[in-house]
Enzyme design. Structure first.
Site, mmCIF file in Angstrom:
data_model
loop_
_atom_site.group_PDB
_atom_site.id
_atom_site.type_symbol
_atom_site.label_atom_id
_atom_site.label_comp_id
_atom_site.label_asym_id
_atom_site.label_seq_id
_atom_site.Cartn_x
_atom_site.Cartn_y
_atom_site.Cartn_z
ATOM 1 N N TYR A 37 68.226 77.453 -9.207
ATOM 2 C CA TYR A 37 68.097 78.949 -9.098
ATOM 3 C C TYR A 37 66.815 79.589 -9.429
ATOM 4 O O TYR A 37 66.200 80.106 -8.553
ATOM 5 C CB TYR A 37 69.438 79.762 -9.690
ATOM 6 C CG TYR A 37 69.519 81.234 -9.628
ATOM 7 C CD1 TYR A 37 69.588 81.656 -8.140
ATOM 8 C CD2 TYR A 37 69.161 82.080 -10.382
ATOM 9 C CE1 TYR A 37 69.568 82.818 -7.841
ATOM 10 C CE2 TYR A 37 69.265 83.428 -10.027
ATOM 11 C CZ TYR A 37 69.561 83.963 -8.967
ATOM 12 O OH TYR A 37 69.675 85.201 -8.535
ATOM 13 N N SER A 64 64.435 87.359 -8.529
ATOM 14 C CA SER A 64 65.326 87.496 -9.871
ATOM 15 C C SER A 64 64.488 87.143 -11.050
ATOM 16 O O SER A 64 63.431 86.492 -10.809
ATOM 17 C CB SER A 64 66.363 86.219 -9.731
ATOM 18 O OG SER A 64 67.029 86.173 -11.099
#
Length: 248
Positions: free
Chosen positions: A150, A137
Site C-alpha cells: 500500500y 495517504s
C-alpha cells in the site's frame, strides 16, 4: 467555501467513503455535472443522490484500472474541469507475505488508474486549464508496518502528482494530492465490525490518533474541494496532509 458553478467534475471511487463524500460535496457547491465511477452498483446509488440535488450526473460502473472503463468514463464526461482520483484498495501485509497477484491488483487500482485518468483529463484540459486532485495517504511517506505494498502505491501517486504538476503548470493545469491519515471509511468500519470486540477495536484505532479520534470522509472531501477551488489557483504540486497530527 468553493464555488464550482458551471464545472464538470469526474470522481473515481465514488461508490463509498471519501469519493462519495467528495462527489456529493461538489454537487452541493454548484457543480453543473458530476460524473462518477465505482466498481459496484453502489456508485449508481451515489449518482441518484447527486441527481436529487438537481445536478446532472452519470455513473460508470467498472474497474478504473482498465483502459476500457476509463474510456467510458471520459466519454460520459466529454469535457472535464476537475478530476478527483479516489479509487483505491488497502492491501495488508509485509514484504514477505505479499503475493504478486495482490501486487498487480493494487498497482492497477491505486496507480495505473491515476495515470490513465490523468492522461485523459490532461488531454481535455489543455488549452483551457483545470484541476486534478489525487488521493494518496500518509503511508506514502511515513513508514507503517504491515503496509509495504500500500505504501509503495501511494508513494507512487505522490511522485506522479508532483511530476504532472511541474509538467503542466504553464498550461493552467493544477495537480495536487491529499494524504489522509486513518479515516472511518466503510472498509475500515467493516474491519472493525468483524473484530472479536468491535468497540475495543475502534478504541484501538482511536488511541493511535494524536487528535484522539478517526477522520471522516467528509473532512477529507473538504480538503479535496479546497485544492480544486479556483480561488486557490496558486497551489500546484502540493501534498496536503490531513491526518489528525499523526505525522506532526
Amino acid at each position: 467555501m468553493g464555488d464550482f458553478s458551471g464545472k464538470t467534475v469526474v470522481v473515481t471511487g465514488a461508490g463509498a467513503g471519501i469519493g462519495r463524500a467528495a462527489a456529493l460535496a461538489f454537487a452541493r457547491r454548484g457543480a453543473e455535472r458530476v460524473i462518477v465511477n465505482g466498481r459496484s452498483a453502489r456508485v449508481e446509488d451515489a449518482a441518484r443522490q447527486i441527481a436529487a440535488l438537481g445536478v446532472q450526473c452519470a455513473a460508470v460502473v467498472g474497474d478504473i484500472g482498465k483502459e476500457e472503463t476509463v474510456e467510458r468514463l471520459f466519454a460520459a464526461a466529454e469535457n472535464v474541469d476537475i478530476l478527483v482520483n479516489c479509487a483505491g484498495i488497502v492491501p495488508q501485509g509485509d514484504l514477505l507475505s505479499t503475493d504478486m497477484s495482490v501486487w498487480d491488483e493494487a498497482f492497477d487500482t491505486n496507480v495505473k488508474s491515476v495515470f490513465l485518468t490523468c492522461r485523459e483529463a490532461v488531454r481535455r484540459m489543455r488549452g483551457r486549464g483545470g484541476a486534478i486532485v489525487n488521493v494518496a495517504s500518509v503511508a506514502g511517506f511515513k513508514g507503517i508496518r504491515n503496509r509495504a505494498l500500500y505504501a509503495a502505491t501511494k508513494g507512487a501517486v505522490i511522485a506522479l502528482t508532483r511530476s504532472m504538476a511541474a509538467e503542466y503548470v504553464a498550461e493552467g493545469i493544477r495537480v495536487n494530492a491529499v494524504s489522509p491519515g486513518t479515516v472511518l471509511s466503510p472498509s475500515l468500519q467493516a474491519r472493525i465490525d468483524t473484530a472479536a470486540d468491535p468497540a475495543e477495536e475502534k478504541r484501538m484505532f482511536e488511541r493511535r490518533q494524536p487528535i484522539g479520534r478517526l477522520g471522516t470522509p467528509e473532512e477529507i472531501a473538504e480538503a479535496i474541494l479546497f485544492l480544486a477551488d479556483p480561488a486557490n489557483s496558486y497551489m500546484t504540486g502540493e501534498n496536503l496532509v490531513c491526518d489528525g497530527g499523526a505525522t506532526a
